[in-house]
Design an enzyme around this catalytic site. Sequence first.
Site, PDB file in Angstrom:
ATOM      1  N   GLU A 137      45.748  28.218  18.349  1.00  0.00           N
ATOM      2  CA  GLU A 137      44.361  28.188  17.843  1.00  0.00           C
ATOM      3  C   GLU A 137      44.396  28.951  16.636  1.00  0.00           C
ATOM      4  O   GLU A 137      43.667  28.505  15.473  1.00  0.00           O
ATOM      5  CB  GLU A 137      43.578  28.732  18.874  1.00  0.00           C
ATOM      6  N   ASP A 145      43.509  27.274  12.848  1.00  0.00           N
ATOM      7  CA  ASP A 145      42.256  27.707  12.046  1.00  0.00           C
ATOM      8  C   ASP A 145      42.552  28.142  10.576  1.00  0.00           C
ATOM      9  O   ASP A 145      41.985  28.017   9.526  1.00  0.00           O
ATOM     10  CB  ASP A 145      41.529  28.719  12.793  1.00  0.00           C
ATOM     11  N   SER A 175      39.065  21.500  17.511  1.00  0.00           N
ATOM     12  CA  SER A 175      39.457  22.956  17.063  1.00  0.00           C
ATOM     13  C   SER A 175      39.704  22.734  15.503  1.00  0.00           C
ATOM     14  O   SER A 175      39.648  23.745  14.893  1.00  0.00           O
ATOM     15  CB  SER A 175      40.634  23.382  17.631  1.00  0.00           C
TER      16      SER A 175
END
Length: 538
Positions: A234, A238, A433
């Site tokens: 994650e 990002d 995400s």
Amino acid sequence: MSKTKSTAATSHWHLPAGARYLGPHGPDETLDVTLVLRRKSPLSTPLTPSASFSARHADFVARHGADPADVERLRSFSRQHGLRELACEPERRTLHLSGTVQSLQQAFGVQLGRYELTPGGTTCVCCAQAPTLPDPAVIAVLGLDRRPVAQPHFRIARAQPSTTYTPPQVGQLYNFPAGTDGSGQTIAIIELGGGYRQADLDTYFKSLGLATPSITAVSVDGGSNTPGGAADAEVMLDIEICGSLAPAATLAVYFAPNTDQGFYNAISQAAHSSSQPATAMSISWGAPEDGWSTASRNAMETALEDAAALGVTVTVASGDNGSSDGESDGQPHVDFPASSPSVLACGGTELVGSGSKISSEVVWNETAGNEGATGGGVSTVFALPTWQANAGVPAAAGGFVGRGVPDIAGNADPLTGYAVRVDGQDEVIGGTSAVAPLWAALVARLNQQLGHSLGAANAALYRASSKVFRDITQGNNGSYVAGKGWDACTGLGSPDGQALFGALRAGPGAPPPKHKGHKPKHGGHKPPAKGGKHVSKP
């Protein structure tokens, strides 16, 4: 202390299903808690967007910070119960306290115990009941309950992807504004676990022909950049999407514990930071809206409201488990904080294209292959905002006229996913995400070109011409089917960045219609499948 009767946030408080009580928490152990207070006056007139952050912030604190009288009453309360003040931040409306378990139990009317959340799994401190709020000024007491509150919304491709993209290739397909790179912008990235390795980032950005962007790790409540776990995917996703699509922007990565206290403090700290004032904030973590305690969700919403009022556009992943949001009751659910009306909720698509030409884009739904599906639906907590009054949002279960999720969309299917680097390995990752940082980077580039921050961008986006979005009209996410215009799978659609800039530069145009008991019309939006049953089973 106020003589007003104490209240308990009893609605929607429950222990996790299957949690096993292991015994009381040691009475002499200490815990740190955060009291979130009300504003001295409600949010009303927007702050001047062209003003400097310091001027906007000073104006905001003067009007909407904590009331000094409230703070003093609660300080007196804490002293009476033997609690120690760690910090008071009136601008963030927080009072941070520390005390023994015994003192905290007496102060807030709870029983703290050690629980095993799943058989053989994680143990943590939980409350058996909602804390009693000791004063009308207190919105929530955070930190007594330490259970994880959110999950990261990424999906690593299980099968061989049909195609993969670097983030700049997706930006080209979505026609991100030419001649922009995010200069002068700061993107705050909220992480509730995981970490990054600088060597991986250097390798990745070099492979794209880019310099590694400026990245700062910010510790919140003891959280830190701690690579080596599953959540690294994650964090790296990002950073690599934001950093390659807005390479001149500054990235501030806020690491916090995965608790209601950590999540609130990360968002609030990022929104109010004077050293690194953010103009965009990316959040790729969340959980089903009705799984939150009422007080925790209310506190979170005030932090998101603060961010929007201070000129920060918050982009949030809408979830990767279709219209069920991973729940097993056969009913549609939306994810929070994506369901907050203070954020841009980001849905997911399956994107096929090359260069600047998109050949196909449909709703992301790969549940048949266990590759996930975009979240989306209708809130049962937050009412329909005025800027969605004409969007055709259907009523939620029970007839509640709620906020529709998502607002916008972007490529999220792991089978058309993003080529990224995680812990020394090249991976292909999707999930909503990926869409939150994609839109955060687009916002940074739009802000750069516009010369001011978009802030709460929802009203402007819903007023914009449909030509600034690629309308996604094929596919479903379970209970909801895509159709012309807004829908609960992909919102308004995916972006045409250059066209969106043109619409925003042209100005707001006519104000959005006021909502006066309006019953949403379906219009071009296709309603849920007959009987509310899932078309597929996300």
